[in-house]
Enzyme design. Structure first.
Site, PDB file in Angstrom:
ATOM      1  N   ASP A 506      20.369  46.204  51.838  1.00  0.00           N
ATOM      2  CA  ASP A 506      20.281  47.511  52.495  1.00  0.00           C
ATOM      3  C   ASP A 506      20.520  48.592  51.431  1.00  0.00           C
ATOM      4  O   ASP A 506      20.875  48.273  50.293  1.00  0.00           O
ATOM      5  CB  ASP A 506      21.361  47.561  53.584  1.00  0.00           C
ATOM      6  N   ASP A 581      17.316  52.605  60.387  1.00  0.00           N
ATOM      7  CA  ASP A 581      18.300  53.070  61.367  1.00  0.00           C
ATOM      8  C   ASP A 581      17.645  53.889  62.470  1.00  0.00           C
ATOM      9  O   ASP A 581      17.679  55.116  62.470  1.00  0.00           O
ATOM     10  CB  ASP A 581      19.385  53.881  60.655  1.00  0.00           C
TER      11      ASP A 581
END
Ligand SMILES: *[C@@H]1O[C@H](CO)[C@@H](O)[C@H](O)[C@H]1NC(C)=O
Ligand SMILES: *[C@@H]1O[C@H](CO)[C@@H](O)[C@H](O)[C@H]1NC(C)=O
Length: 907
Positions: A506, A581
C-alpha cells in the site's frame, strides 16, 4: 489506506475532517506549468520538420532527423514495425544536455521487430508497409497517418500539437533570446504549489502530441480514474484533462478526471468497424485531453477527406508529459480483442495466481490481535460463510516498522498462521515503502548505512511524513536496494512468516503526508541521477516487482500473491490491484465496475473494490449489494477503515447473513471458471472481465455501457448498484439469435437489447450466454483450498443451434508444476444432443474430481435418458429429468473423472 485522524500533523487534521476530497491539495492543469504550456499549443502552429534527405531505411525501421526549425534543436526520429501489428514511434534529442529518461520495467522485455518495406518515397512523404498496416510519414510539419487495410485509423500530430522541449541552460535574466513562450511561463524553471517549491534543475523538458482517430465513436482506457469507462471530452473551459500521476487521494471523488493511485497510459479508440490503441510509454506526470466530435459537433477536415462527404465521428487524445523521451506505440487492432492483445504483447500478462486468491478475502484496518484473527475465522465457520484469506493492516507491526510484529498483540505469529492454515486459510500482511526513521530499527539502520534512501534535491536523505511519523523511502532504482529488499522476504529475515503469507503493498505511489500533493517532491534524487519527476509513475511498479521477486526467492514453488494500490503499465505481471480508499456510498459501488473494466482493458484484470466501502458505514442494503456485485469482479475483498463499525457478515441478522452467504457461495461455485479465465489470460492476454464493447465490437449501442460486466465470454452480470429498485434494465447483446439464460431460474432471453428484469434484495441479474459451457462446483465449503477434489456440475447453455462449448483448466492451484505439463485443460462441446469432453493439451494432472451433474439450459424436448461412454466406464445409462417448466434438463451422476475424455448422448 489514506491519511487518518491519528496523524499529528496539523494540515492532516484539516484534510481528515473534510467529508470529501480536498481539491486544493491537488493540481489542476492550470496549476501545472508544463500542462498549461502544452495545452496552450495551438492547432497547426507546429515547427517540427523531418529532413527526409537523412532518411535511413532498415528491415524493420525508418530513421530520419527531426528539427525544431524555430528553436534550432535536433532530434532523431525512428518508426519501427513490431510483430503483432504494432508500430513504435521513438524520438529523442540528438545531443541532449542531459540524457532524457527512458522507462524501465513497464515493457515485458524488448518488443520483437517485424518486417517493413518502403512503398513510396518523395521529398515530402514516405509510405511504409508492414503486413496489412501502412504508415504515411509527412515531413513538414511532421505527421504520421496509420492505415489498417487501407482505412485511415489514426493520425499522429494531425492537429500539430507535437512538442518536445529540448533541454537547455537557463538564460541569465535580461540576456539571450530563448523560446519566447518559455520565458513567459513563470513555472518553466521553478514552480510553487501551496507551500511546496519545485527547483526544476533541468528546466523545461515536456513532450506532447495529439493523436486523432478518424471514424472512432468512443475512446477508452487511461486507468485509473473514478470515472465512466468511455472517456469524456475535456478541454480548456471544460473538464480538466485526465491526469496520470500516482497519488494518495483522500476520499477521492466520483466522475472525475483527477489522478488517483494508478497510471496506465493506454487508450483504445473504438467504432463498430475498427479499434486502434495507443500506448504512451512515459513514467512522468502525464495529462491527456480527450476530444470527441459528438460533444463538439466539430468534424475535422480529415474525416471528410477520408469518408467522402458523410461526416463521421472522430475522437482525439492530446498526451502531455513533463519529461522523458517520446515513445509511442500504435496498436493497429482491428478489433478490441486484437488491440488489447497487442498491448499485452508489450507489457505482459498476469501470471496464473494461486487458486485461493480468487476466493473471498476478509480485511479490516485492523484485526486487533491474534485472537481476533482466529475468532473472525471461527465465526465465519460457525455461520457457514466461506472465506479464504485473513488480512492484517498496519497495526500488526511493531510501531509501523515493516517486517516486524507487534510484540504484544501479535506475539506468536507462527502459531496464529498455523492455526489459520490448518483450516485451509491464508494470511496477507501489509508492507509499505515508507521506513520509520528510528535508530535501532534494522531496516532504517541498513538503509542509512548503505546509502539506500532517496535523496532530497541537495543530496541529503529525504525525510517525509507517513504512518510511522518521520520516514524515508528506499531508492528502488538502485539495483543494490532491489536485491536488499528481495532478501527481506526470506523466512529467516521476516520472522514469523511462512510460505502461506502473502503481501499487500500500500502507500506506494509513494504517499508522503507532508509532500506536495501528498507525494514525494519531484526534485528528489534517485540512483543514476534521475529526479523523482522522471520516474514517479513507476515507483509502485518497481516496488511490487521487488516484492514479487522477493516472494519467489522466499518460496520458489509458490506463485506470489501481491496486492498493490499504486500501479503502472506492466503492474499486472506482479500484482493485483484494488480501487483504493473508496467510500460506503452507492456511487462508489457503481464506480467499481467501470474502474475495474478500464483496468482490465488496460492489461490489469486482477482488480476489485473494497466491499462495503472503506470509509464510513454502509447500510445493510448497500452492504448486501456490494457483496453481490463483488462476485463479478476478479478480486473479492471486504475492507474497512479503523473508525468504522465492525461489519463482518456474521454480525448481521439472519436475512442479511443469508444474502451475503448466498453471494459468497455463488462466488465459490464459479471459482473454476475464474481460474480457467486467469489461465487463458496468461496464455492469450485476453482480459478476465470484459466490457460489452470488447465482446460485441460491431454493436454501436454498447459503447457507453459500463454497468454490465462479462466474465470471460460466458456470463453477463448486471449487478444492482442502485438503492431501493424493484427492477433494472439489462442490455442483452448479440441479436435475436443470441440466447441468455438467467443463472438462477434459467429463464431464456434473446439478445435483443434492453430488457427489464424484476429484482428483489435476493436477486442480482446474471446470465449464461447461450453457446457456453460453464463448469461449477456446487457443494458449499468453508474455503477454496478444501474444494480441489469436489465434483463438478457442467452448465450447458444452448445457443439457437442447440450447441455450446467451453473449457476447464485444473492444476494444483499453487505451484509452478503446471509449467511442467502437470495440468488438465479440457474442451467441452455440445452438439447433435451429444456432449463430449477432450483434452486440449497432452498433459495430465491427478485429481479425484468427477462430474456429478450436467444441466442443459434450453434443452431439446422429449429426452428420457442419456448414455455416457468412456474408457473406464464403458457405456452406462444415466437418468435425466426436466425441471418444472422445461427450462433445464439435468443428467444425473455421469460419474466420470474429469481427466477422462467422454461422450454423453441424450436419448
Ligand atoms: C492456536 O490454536 C490453539 C488450539 O486451538 C490455541 O490454544 C492457541 O491459543 C491458538 N494460538 C493462536 C496464536 O491463535
Ligand atoms: C448457428 O449456425 C449457423 C450456421 O452454421 C451460424 O451461421 C450461426 O452463427 C450459428 N448461431 C449461433 C448462435 O452460433
Amino acid at each position: 489506506m489514506a491519511l487518518n485522524f491519528k496523524c499529528a500533523y496539523l494540515t492532516l487534521l484539516i484534510i481528515a475532517t473534510a467529508t470529501a476530497v480536498d481539491k486544493n491539495n491537488f493540481k489542476t492543469c492550470d496549476q501545472s506549468s508544463f500542462c498549461r504550456r502544452l495545452r496552450a499549443t495551438k492547432d497547426g502552429d507546429n515547427s517540427y520538420v523531418l529532413n527526409l534527405d537523412t532518411l535511413h531505411v532498415s528491415d524493420n525501421a525508418v530513421e530520419a532527423e527531426l528539427k525544431n526549425v524555430e528553436a534550432d534543436a535536433s532530434f532523431k526520429f525512428i518508426l519501427t514495425s513490431l510483430s503483432g501489428s504494432i508500430f513504435r514511434v521513438f524520438i529523442d534529442e540528438v545531443k541532449p544536455l542531459h540524457p532524457r529518461y527512458q522507462v524501465q520495467g513497464a515493457l515485458n522485455g524488448e518488443p520483437q521487430v517485424a518486417k517493413l518495406e518502403v512503398l513510396e518515397r518523395t521529398k515530402e512523404k514516405v509510405t511504409v508497409r508492414s503486413g496489412d498496416n501502412k504508415a504515411v510519414i509527412t515531413a513538414s510539419p511532421i505527421k504520421i497517418e496509420f492505415y489498417k487495410n487501407d482505412v485511415l485509423v489514426a493520425v499522429v500530430n494531425e492537429k500539430g500539437l507535437f512538442s518536445m522541449e529540448h533541454l537547455r541552460t537557463k538564460t541569465p535574466e535580461g540576456e539571450g533570446d530563448a523560446d519566447q513562450q518559455l520565458k513567459e511561463d513563470p513555472g518553466a524553471w521553478e514552480e510553487n504549489f501551496k507551500s511546496h517549491h519545485d527547483s526544476k534543475p533541468r528546466g523545461p523538458e515536456a513532450i506532447g502530441v495529439d493523436v486523432t482517430f478518424p471514424g472512432a465513436l468512443r475512446i477508452y482506457g487511461l486507468p485509473e480514474h473514478a470515472d465512466r469507462l468511455a472517456l469524456r471530452s475535456t478541454g480548456p473551459g471544460g473538464l480538466d484533462p485526465y491526469r496520470l500521476y500516482n497519488l494518495d487521494v483522500f476520499e477521492y471523488e466520483m466522475d472525475s478526471t483527477m489522478a488517483v493511485y494508478g497510471a496506465v497510459p493506454v487508450v483504445y479508440a473504438h467504432s463498430d468497424k475498427n479499434t486502434v490503441g495507443v500506448f504512451w510509454h512515459n513514467a512522468a506526470e502525464t495529462w491527456v485531453d480527450i476530444g470527441n466530435s459528438k460533444d463538439t459537433n466539430v468534424v475535422s477536415s480529415i474525416v471528410n477527406l477520408v469518408s467522402g462527404h458523410k461526416p463521421e465521428n472522430t475522437v482525439d487524445a492530446h498526451f502531455m508529459s513533463e519529461s522523458g523521451v517520446f515513445d509511442l506505440f500504435v496498436l493497429m487492432g482491428p478489433t478490441p480483442k486484437d488491440a488489447v492483445k497487442q498491448y499485452a504483447s508489450l507489457t505482459g500478462v498476469a501470471p496464473l495466481p494461486q487458486y485461493f486468491t480468487l476466493g473471498y478475502h476478509q480485511c479490516r484496518w485492523n484485526y486487533n490481535d491474534e485472537d481476533d484473527v482466529i475468532n473472525v475465522v471461527d465465526n465465519f465457520d460457525s455461520n457457514d460463510l466461506p472465506v479464504d484469506v485473513m488480512w492484517l493492516d498496519i497495526e500488526y507491526t511493531d510501531g509501523k516498522k515493516y517486517f516486524t510484529w507487534d510484540p504484544i498483540k501479535f506475539a506468536h505469529p507462527n502459531a496464529m498462521i498455523t492455526n489459520l492454515t490448518s483450516t485451509g486459510r491464508k494470511l496477507v500482511v501489509i508492507i509499505d515503502p515508507h521506513i520509520k526513521r528510528e535508530s535501532g530499527y534494522f531496516l532504517h539502520e541498513d538503509c542509512l548505512a548503505n546509502d539506500y534512501y532517496v535523496k532530497n534535491k541537495d543530496g541529503n536523505v529525504y525525510e517525509g511524513w507517513c504512518w510511522p511519523g518521520s520516514s524515508s523511502y528506499p531508492d528502488l532504482l538502485d539495483p543494490k536496494v532491489q536485491d536488499y529488499y528481495k532478501a527481506l522476504y526470506s523466512l529467516d529475515k521476516f520472522k514469523g512468516t511462512t510460505s502461506d503469507v502473502n503481501i499487500w503493498n500500500d502507500m506506494n505511489e509513494p504517499s508522503v503526508f507532508n509532500g506536495p500533493e501528498i507525494t514525494m517532491p519531484k526534485d528528489c534524487l534517485h540512483h543514476g541521477g534521475w529526479e523523482h519527476r522522471h520516474i514517479h509513475n513507476i515507483y509502485a511498479l518497481l516496488y511490487t516487482q521487488i516484492t514479487y521477486e522477493g516472494l519467489l526467492k522466499r518460496s520458489s514453488d509458490r506463485r506470489p500473491f501481491i496486492l498493490t494500490r499504486g500501479h503502472f503499465a506492466g503492474s499486472q505481471r506482479f500484482a493485483a490491484v484494488w480501487t483504493g480508499d473508496n467510500a460506503a456510498e452507492w456511487s462508489h459501488l457503481q464506480a467499481s465496475l467501470p474502474m475495474c473494466l478500464s483496468e482490465a482493458v488496460g492489461g490489469i484484470s486482477f482488480c476489485g473494490a473494497d466491499i462495503g466501502g472503506f470509509f464510513n458505514n454502509p447500510d445493510q442494503e448497500l452492504l448486501q449489494r456490494w457483496y453481490q456485485t463483488g462476485v463479478w469482479l476478479p478480486f473479492y475483498r471486504a475492507h474497512a477503515h479503523i473508525d468504522t463499525r465492525r461489519r463482518e457478515p456474521y454480525l448481521f441478522n439472519e436475512d442479511v447473513r443469508t444474502r451475503i452467504r448466498n453471494a459468497l457461495r455463488l462466488r465459490y461455485t464459479l471459482l473454476s471458471l475464474w481460474y480457467t479465465l486467469f489461465r487463458e489470460h496468461e496464455t492469450t492476454g485476453e482480459p478476465v472481465i470484459r466490457p460489452l464493447f470488447y465482446q460485441y465490437p460491431n454493436d454501436p449501442n454498447v459503447v457507453d455501457i459500463d454497468n454490465e460486466v462479462l466474465v470471460g465470454s460466458s456470463i453477463l452480470a448486471r449487478p444492482v448498484t442502485e438503492s431501493g429498485v424493484s427492477s433494472v434494465n439489462v442490455y442483452l447483446p448479440g441479436g435475436p439469435d443470441e440466447f441468455w439464460y438467467d443463472i438462477e431460474d434459467f429463464k431464456q432471453y434473446q439478445g435483443t437489447g434492453v430488457t427489464n428484469i424484476p429484482v428483489t434484495l435476493d436477486k442480482n441479474p446474471a446470465f449464461y450466454r447461450g453457446g457456453s459451457i460453464v463448469p461449477r462446483k456446487d457443494r458449499p465449503r468453508r474455503a477454496s483450498t478444501l474444494t480441489h477434489h469436489d465434483p463438478y456440475t457442467l452448465y450447458v447453455a444452448l445457443d439457437s443451434n442447440k450447441s455450446a462449448s467451453g473449457t476447464l483448466y485444473v492444476d494444483d492451484g499453487e505451484s509452478y508444476n503446471y509449467r511442467n505439463k502437470k495440468y488438465l485443460y479440457l474442451h467441452f462441446e455440445f452438439k447433435d444432443n451429444t456432449l463430449t469432453s477432450s483434452l486440449i493439451d497432452k498433459t495430465d494432472f491427478p485429481t479425484d474430481a468427477w462430474i456429478e451433474r450436467v444441466v442443459i439450459l434450453g434443452p431439446p424436448a422429449k429426452i428420457t435418458k442419456a448414455k455416457i461412454t468412456s474408457k473406464s466406464l464403458g457405456s452406462v445409462g444415466l437418468e435425466t429429468s426436466y425441471d418444472g417448466e422445461g427450462r433445464s434438463l439435468t443428467v444425473r451422476k455421469p460419474g466420470v473423472n474429469i481427466r477422462e475424455p467422454f461422450t454423453l448422448k441424450l436419448l
